[in-house]
Design an enzyme around this catalytic site. Structure first.
Site: not given
Length: 484
Positions: A89, A144, A146, A237
């Site tokens: 995005d 994710d 990271d 989540d």
């Protein structure tokens, strides 16, 4: 006299609520220790290897996108059984880099697709659902930006879906930069407690547990059966985790499989992460607690599910207790309150003992020394209590329905002090709005230390010392971020 009694009642109620949540932690400690006495059977991957879709939700990840995609492509899993969805995005120059990397991986034979939405509707939850609608895999692994999954991540976790009702398997978070600074050490210390005692304890006790947003695998049919990813909370989540478990799906936590990740090295990034987690948990509690009590899941799961979802309210009561502690010091030494009241209040020290045991056991499980614990635990408590102000605002925003965007946590791709973040285009170097309040609060709790010496009453001295240290630490890192 009336105002004194009113303050003491409010102070007592706040301490009692904190104590209740501490008792819940004691229960989790018990089941964690019990689990360590049980021999766990580790399943192995069968010959019928399932198709897995790996989803990588991205938003402006210029500094980490390449290492993320490389690590996922290095997974020890058959190429023909692996689909990679880059759910991008982004609206900055990272799009160009991401497209180039994906083209290179496609040329190497990877089934990797770049899914860029024209409208960022629903933020991460919207991106995940958009990818889910066209995912080829029977299972969905999520990372994710990271995170850096180990090569055997899928080989180790997919076998845990050996029962049809297993809907999600979560790995433990590791830390690639825990020793970067005091701030990252404190974060790692707190997360290790959650991923050691809390997640294992909940899982082994048969309680509700949660997917942590990344470094886990879902059965696709589980997500669909639970209603898919929804974006009416900031913690999609946690929300999906409860909807799935209330549908009868079971979760598995695997403590022995760690997935390394980068901890925020800058205070504002850490604050935004804490704000999102805290506010999102409150939003989810408003949405799901009533559903828990409607469900036929047993009283124990209802009680501990409620405590789990409402755990973020503790920040509000920690902050309230902290603010009231100095007036309480005055009342104790200048008021006309029976001393027996203050003696009875010492019972709440049991809560502090429980919290200490919680993190001490987690520390030993990581094979850390008692000396290391003694150095880090007081600072962890100090910073945690100081964050209660910032997180209390998030609690109130969630409670009263104040809507805000999903604010991403900036990634840095730095692991040692020689690497700074001054040139990071995502970092805001100005002083945060909370800076002046936290500076004032550090001075406020310093007066608590002064009055303790004046009254020769040192019962609250350690408490005020930690609060002064915590707020001073946040003030220091705010200034450091501005000057970076």
């Amino acid at each position: 006299m009336i105002w004194q009694v009113s303050l003491l009642i409010l102070y007592t109620v706040s301490l009692f609520i904190i104590f209740i949540f501490s008792v819940g932690q004691a229960y989790l400690i018990f089941f964690y220790l019990k689990s360590k006495r049980e021999k766990e059977i580790i399943p192995v991957l069968q010959n019928d290897i399932p198709k897995v879709t790996v989803q990588l939700p991205l938003y402006n990840e210029l500094y980490v996108v390449e290492r993320l995609i490389n690590s996922v492509c290095d997974l020890n899993y058959p190429k023909e059984k692996l689909e990679i969805q880059v759910l991008d995005d982004s609206d900055d120059d990272s799009l160009i880099l991401t497209k180039r990397i994906i083209a290179e991986k496609q040329a190497q034979g990877f089934d990797i697709v770049h899914i860029a939405r024209t409208k960022n509707i629903g933020f991460k939850a919207g991106a995940l659902q958009n990818g889910l609608n066209i995912a080829k895999g029977e299972f969905i692994a999520i990372f994710d930006a990271d995170f850096l999954p180990e090569k055997d991540f899928l080989i180790q976790l997919i076998p845990y879906f050996n029962q049809a009702k297993i809907g999600m398997v979560q790995s433990r978070w590791g830390h690639i930069n825990k020793d970067y600074s005091l701030l990252t050490k404190v974060q790692g210390f707190g997360l290790d407690g959650h991923f050691t005692i809390e997640q294992t304890g909940r899982n082994k006790a048969g309680l509700f547990m949660n997917f942590n947003g990344t470094a886990g695998i879902w059965r696709k049919t589980c997500i669909m059966d639970a209603g898919g990813w929804q974006h009416d909370t900031l913690t999609e989540d946690l929300d999906l985790s409860y909807r799935a478990q209330l549908k009868g799906w079971q979760f598995q936590y695997v403590e022995d499989v760690a997935t390394p990740a980068e901890l925020p090295v800058e205070l504002n990034a850490f604050r935004s992460q804490q704000h999102r987690w805290t506010k999102g948990a409150i939003e989810t509690s408003k949405k799901m607690v009533k559903e828990i009590w409607k469900a036929d899941v047993g009283l124990k799961k209802k009680i501990f599910g409620t405590l789990h979802l409402m755990n973020s309210y503790v920040f509000l009561f920690v902050f309230l207790t902290s603010i009231l502690s100095i007036p309480v010091l005055f009342i104790k030494n200048e008021g006309n309150i029976n001393p027996i009241y203050f003696q009875l209040m010492s019972v709440f020290l049991i809560g502090f003992v429980i919290v200490t045991l919680f993190y001490l056991i987690a520390n030993f499980s990581k094979k850390e020394s008692l000396k290391a614990f003694a150095k880090l635990f007081p600072m962890f408590l100090s910073v945690s209590m100081a964050l209660s102000f910032h997180n209390s605002i998030a609690v109130l925003e969630g409670l009263f329905g104040f809507k805000s965007d999903f604010i991403r946590t900036p990634k840095f791709n730095i692991t040692n002090l020689k690497e700074g973040f001054k040139s990071n285009i995502y970092v805001k170097h100005g002083l945060p709005k909370a800076f002046y309040v936290e500076l004032f609060l550090s001075l406020y709790f310093f007066t608590g230390l002064v009055f303790a010496i004046y009254y020769k009453d040192f019962g609250l001295f350690p408490f005020h010392l930690m609060l002064f240290t915590g707020f001073s630490t946040l003030t220091f890192y705010s200034v450091k971020s501005k000057l970076a």
